[in-house]
Design an enzyme around this catalytic site. Structure first.
Site, mmCIF file in Angstrom:
data_model
loop_
_atom_site.group_PDB
_atom_site.id
_atom_site.type_symbol
_atom_site.label_atom_id
_atom_site.label_comp_id
_atom_site.label_asym_id
_atom_site.label_seq_id
_atom_site.Cartn_x
_atom_site.Cartn_y
_atom_site.Cartn_z
ATOM 1 C CG MET A 195 32.077 38.585 40.301
ATOM 2 S SD MET A 195 33.536 39.182 39.466
ATOM 3 C CE MET A 195 33.859 37.875 38.304
ATOM 4 C CB CYS B 238 26.337 43.572 37.244
ATOM 5 S SG CYS B 238 27.677 44.748 37.472
ATOM 6 N N GLY B 239 27.743 43.506 34.045
ATOM 7 C CA GLY B 239 27.943 44.295 32.837
ATOM 8 C C GLY B 239 28.854 45.499 32.992
ATOM 9 C CD GLU C 74 37.466 43.673 36.864
ATOM 10 O OE1 GLU C 74 37.175 43.710 38.074
ATOM 11 O OE2 GLU C 74 36.858 42.974 36.037
ATOM 12 C CB ALA C 75 37.913 50.988 39.862
ATOM 13 C CB ILE D 23 42.855 39.301 44.969
ATOM 14 C CG1 ILE D 23 42.469 40.682 45.516
ATOM 15 C CG2 ILE D 23 43.025 39.342 43.452
ATOM 16 C CD1 ILE D 23 43.525 41.742 45.338
ATOM 17 C CB ILE E 65 42.042 36.794 38.426
ATOM 18 C CG1 ILE E 65 42.868 37.922 39.073
ATOM 19 C CG2 ILE E 65 41.496 37.224 37.072
ATOM 20 C CD1 ILE E 65 42.078 39.163 39.417
#
Length: 192
Positions: A11, A13-14, A84-85, A166, A168
């Site tokens: 999370m 990291c760009g 968000e693969a 999960i 979000i």
């Protein structure tokens, strides 16, 4: 020859800014880039890829019934970008390989490698198994200056180490941390 790329990181990291930058580079050259984002991530609104620095772009929403290959075959873009693969199903990742191998369209998938307890996401595991090239997008630990390799989940500002895979969220829910700081926080909160 087209390739399937998996660019992963923790999370913050760009990853999303990289998706937007890559799309911009294609479009600046008059080329067509198709952006996809999962329906489950609606933090910035449904069908929006958003970075923490405020840039946004509309994207095609992916849910369990989305046929990525059919869209690529119809649209014939120069590149496909997935944000968000990690939320893709293994079958959808297989369809990405069809896009690369049969349509000769490069696909760049961006996502988390692992969840907040260090387990691989289904989509990430499949991408790691079959991507032509994997590239880590790095950032530093929230607490020290080491490389972050874990995503630490927070609830009301307190680290948590159990729950659904999960959930979000952004900086209010997750921090990028190194393995040592993750272990230290886990020990401090009585779970080791």
């Amino acid at each position: 020859m087209a390739k399937l790329y998996f660019r992963y990181g923790t999370m913050n990291c760009g990853k999303s800014i990289e998706v937007l930058r890559t799309a911009y580079n294609y479009e600046e050259q008059g080329k067509k880039a198709l952006l996809f984002t999962p329906a489950i991530d609606d933090r910035a609104g449904s069908g929006i890829v958003a970075s923490r620095i405020g840039l946004t772009k509309e994207a095609i929403i992916v849910d369990e019934s989305t046929d990525l290959y059919a869209i690529a075959e119809t649209e014939r873009p120069d590149c496909i970008l997935i944000d968000e693969a990690q939320f893709l199903s293994p079958e959808q990742v297989d369809r990405l390989t069809d896009i690369v191998d049969l349509l000769d369209i490069p696909v760049i998938a961006y996502g988390l490698r692992a969840d907040f307890v260090g387990s691989l996401f289904e989509g990430s595991a499949k991408l790691m198994a079959i991507a032509d090239k994997m590239e880590e997008i790095k950032t530093i630990c929230w607490y020290c200056s080491k490389k972050a390799v874990m995503n630490m989940r927070l609830k009301d500002g307190v680290p948590v180490f159990a729950g659904e895979q999960i959930q979000i969220g952004g900086n209010e829910s997750y921090l990028p941390v190194c393995r040592k700081c993750y272990r230290d926080k886990k020990q401090a909160f009585g779970t080791i």
